[in-house]
Structure formats: structure tokens, C-alpha cells
Design a protein around this motif. Structure first.
Motif, PDB file in Angstrom:
ATOM      1  N   ASP A  43       0.816  -1.213   0.000  1.00 42.53           N
ATOM      2  CA  ASP A  43       0.000   0.000   0.000  1.00 42.53           C
ATOM      3  C   ASP A  43       0.850   1.265   0.000  1.00 42.53           C
ATOM      4  OD1 ASP A  43       0.937  -0.246   2.589  1.00 42.53           O
ATOM      5  OD2 ASP A  43      -1.041  -0.219   3.538  1.00 42.53           O
ATOM      6  N   THR A  44       2.133   1.125   0.281  1.00 37.97           N
ATOM      7  CA  THR A  44       3.047   2.264   0.250  1.00 37.97           C
ATOM      8  C   THR A  44       3.764   2.408  -1.095  1.00 37.97           C
ATOM      9  OG1 THR A  44       4.744   0.823   1.202  1.00 37.97           O
ATOM     10  CG2 THR A  44       3.475   2.189   2.731  1.00 37.97           C
TER      11      THR A  44
ATOM     12  N   GLU B 109      -3.126   2.256  -4.676  1.00 40.43           N
ATOM     13  CA  GLU B 109      -4.585   2.164  -4.774  1.00 40.43           C
ATOM     14  C   GLU B 109      -5.078   2.591  -6.150  1.00 40.43           C
ATOM     15  OE1 GLU B 109      -2.895   3.497  -2.341  1.00 40.43           O
ATOM     16  OE2 GLU B 109      -3.455   2.372  -0.533  1.00 40.43           O
TER      17      GLU B 109
ATOM     18  N   GLU C 194      -4.239  -0.059  -8.663  1.00 40.30           N
ATOM     19  CA  GLU C 194      -5.208  -1.153  -8.593  1.00 40.30           C
ATOM     20  C   GLU C 194      -6.479  -0.793  -9.338  1.00 40.30           C
ATOM     21  OE1 GLU C 194      -7.200  -4.068  -5.201  1.00 40.30           O
ATOM     22  OE2 GLU C 194      -6.865  -1.952  -4.731  1.00 40.30           O
TER      23      GLU C 194
ATOM     24  N   VAL D 268      -3.693  -4.933  -3.523  1.00 43.02           N
ATOM     25  CA  VAL D 268      -2.892  -4.045  -2.694  1.00 43.02           C
ATOM     26  C   VAL D 268      -2.940  -4.579  -1.266  1.00 43.02           C
ATOM     27  CG1 VAL D 268      -2.626  -1.714  -1.774  1.00 43.02           C
ATOM     28  CG2 VAL D 268      -3.305  -2.035  -4.154  1.00 43.02           C
TER      29      VAL D 268
ATOM     30  N   PRO E 295      -1.120  -4.369   2.883  1.00 45.24           N
ATOM     31  CA  PRO E 295      -0.252  -3.612   3.785  1.00 45.24           C
ATOM     32  C   PRO E 295       1.204  -4.007   3.561  1.00 45.24           C
ATOM     33  CG  PRO E 295      -2.164  -4.441   4.963  1.00 45.24           C
ATOM     34  CD  PRO E 295      -2.199  -5.078   3.606  1.00 45.24           C
TER      35      PRO E 295
END
Length: 269
Positions: free
Chosen positions: A128-129, A173, A176, A184, A186
Motif C-alpha cells: 500500500d506504500t 490504490e 489497482e 494491494v 499492507p
């Protein structure tokens, strides 16, 4: 573990993990790294017990792309630059055509040559980063290993042109939503999420997985009508010669889990 300088290749059949291992430099795709990747793909293809390859980057980046300082020399030596492009092109094509299923685990920035590497894979899971960008034009460059052709096929022409012409960096995000990655996770759970994806696919027929990849890749190379005919011919051969096809039907009929056995002889094409 094989002996490479710029990458790490680890085997845990049926999975191989391939890591770009110059994290201090954000895993640049210089010529020596590309040659090692090309060799690693060939090595993995020689292992019949490997069905999945997880491709990721060391440290905080997937890959920041090409070695821009190295290009200064290559641009001044056209024959060397052509050889470099050929190696990069052949390496990505070999991933795309490989028997194994390649999964990009995008752990951080994925830019320029990095996005070309991602696009050659069969699946992409991002932290997610993570941030993704074509980025070539930010430094006056153009893609040379297939990125301009693969990106529009992956996310559509308008979105691809947006990324290529602006050099914008997008978050995981948005990638995606656009279909550039499909999951996605963590950041701390990225590799465990990829492992879970692989475990799920391990329950499928080995020969069926390889056949499905081949069928999907036909859309990249074949005209639509010809692709339809090739699919029909392909499934006819599979269904009438490979035990896994019948085993799946019998398992459904008998209300049990299928016991797939793989190709009848050798590696089914």
C-alpha cells in the motif's frame, strides 16, 4: 541459492523467489543486472519443479528503473546500446513466455524500466506504500524494452498515455483501480499475501496453469479471429490428451477434491 552479484535467486519448490539485490541504489536495471536476470530466467526454466516465481526488490524499492548515468556511455556507442536493448527486450520476453507463473511483489517505487519489468509478469501485487510511474520523459527518455506496447494493453490507451506523457507517480490504490496491479496489501504483509496467492494456485492443475497462461498471452500476439481458432485447437488437444482435464470432471462428479497429476509426459505445450 544461485551465485549472482546483483540479484538473489532462492528455490523452495514449487516456488522460486527472485530479488533485485541492490537496494542501496534502489535496484537499478543496469546492463549487468539485466544480463543476470536473463540468465536467471533461463535457469528457472530449467527447473521442472518450479511453477511460480515471486519477483521483488530489496530494501525500499522494487526498481527505480534504468541506470541513467550508464546510458551516457551507451548512447555514445550505438552498437553497445543496441546490444543492451536486445538483452533487456529478450529478458522481458522470456519472462512473458516462461512456463512458470511470474508474480511481481511491488514493495516500493517502481519506475521506468521497473514498470517494464512489472508488465512482463503475469500478476502484480503491490504494497500500500508503493508508487508506480512510467517516468521516462521526466529525464527525456523513451521506453525501449516493450513498455510503450505493454502498458496500453494492460490499462488502456488513454490511461497509458497519461502515465507515459506526464511521468506522474501514482499510488498503489490508483494502480489497482486502473488494473496495473490486482491486489494491494499492507506493506508488512506483502510477501505473505503473495505466498497465500501462490498456495491457492498450487491446488490447480500444473499443466492447466501453463495452458491458461499461454492462452491469455495469445491476445498479445494473435489477431482476434485467429486467436479464437487457436484457443479451440489448444483446448481440444488438452482435453483429449491430458489426464488432468478428465480428473477435474470426475472430481466434480464424485464431489471430491481433484488429484491432479501434471502433464502426461514431459512438459505439455
Amino acid at each position: 541459492m544461485s551465485d549472482y552479484q546483483n540479484i538473489r535467486l532462492e528455490y523452495a519448490p514449487p516456488v522460486a523467489k527472485l530479488t533485485l539485490a541492490r537496494g542501496d541504489k534502489l535496484n537499478p536495471l543496469n546492463w549487468s543486472t539485466i544480463k543476470e536476470l536473463k540468465g536467471a530466467v533461463a535457469e528457472i526454466e530449467g527447473h521442472d519443479d518450479i511453477d511460480f516465481v515471486i519477483l521483488t526488490g530489496e530494501g525500499r524499492a522494487f526498481s527505480a528503473g534504468g541506470d541513467l548515468e550508464g546510458y551516457i556511455h551507451l548512447y555514445a556507442h550505438p552498437n553497445e546500446f543496441r546490444a543492451f536493448l536486445n538483452d533487456f527486450f529478450e529478458m522481458l520476453n522470456s519472462i512473458e513466455a516462461a512456463r512458470a507463473i511470474w508474480i511481481a511483489a511491488v514493495n516500493g517505487p517502481c519506475v521506468a524500466g521497473g514498470i517494464e519489468l512489472l508488465l512482463a509478469c503475469d500478476m502484480a501485487v503491490a504494497a500500500d506504500t508503493a508508487k508506480i510511474s512510467d517516468g521516462h520523459l521526466n529525464f527525456g527518455q523513451l521506453p525501449g524494452a516493450g513498455g510503450s506496447q505493454r502498458l496500453p494493453r494492460a490499462i488502456g490507451m488513454l490511461r497509458a498515455k497519461h502515465l507515459m506523457l506526464t511521468g506522474e507517480m501514482i499510488f498503489a490504490e490508483q494502480a489497482e483501480r486502473w488494473g496495473l496491479v490486482t491486489i494491494v496489501a499492507p506493506a508488512a504483509e506483502l510477501l505473505s499475501r503473495v505466498d497465500a496467492l501462490v498456495r491457492d494456485m498450487q491446488g490447480k492443475s500444473r499443466v492447466g496453469l501453463k495452458g491458461m497462461k499461454k492462452l491469455a498471452n495469445m491476445t498479445l500476439f494473435e489477431p482476434y479471429e485467429h486467436g479464437l481458432k487457436l484457443e479451440m485447437d489448444y483446448v481440444h488437444t488438452y482435453a483429449t490428451t491430458e489426464p488432468d482435464a478428465t480428473e477435474g470432471l470426475m472430481a466434480f462428479k464424485e464431489k471430491r477434491a481433484p488429484a491432479f497429476k501434471g502433464p502426461r509426459s514431459g512438459d505439455w505445450k
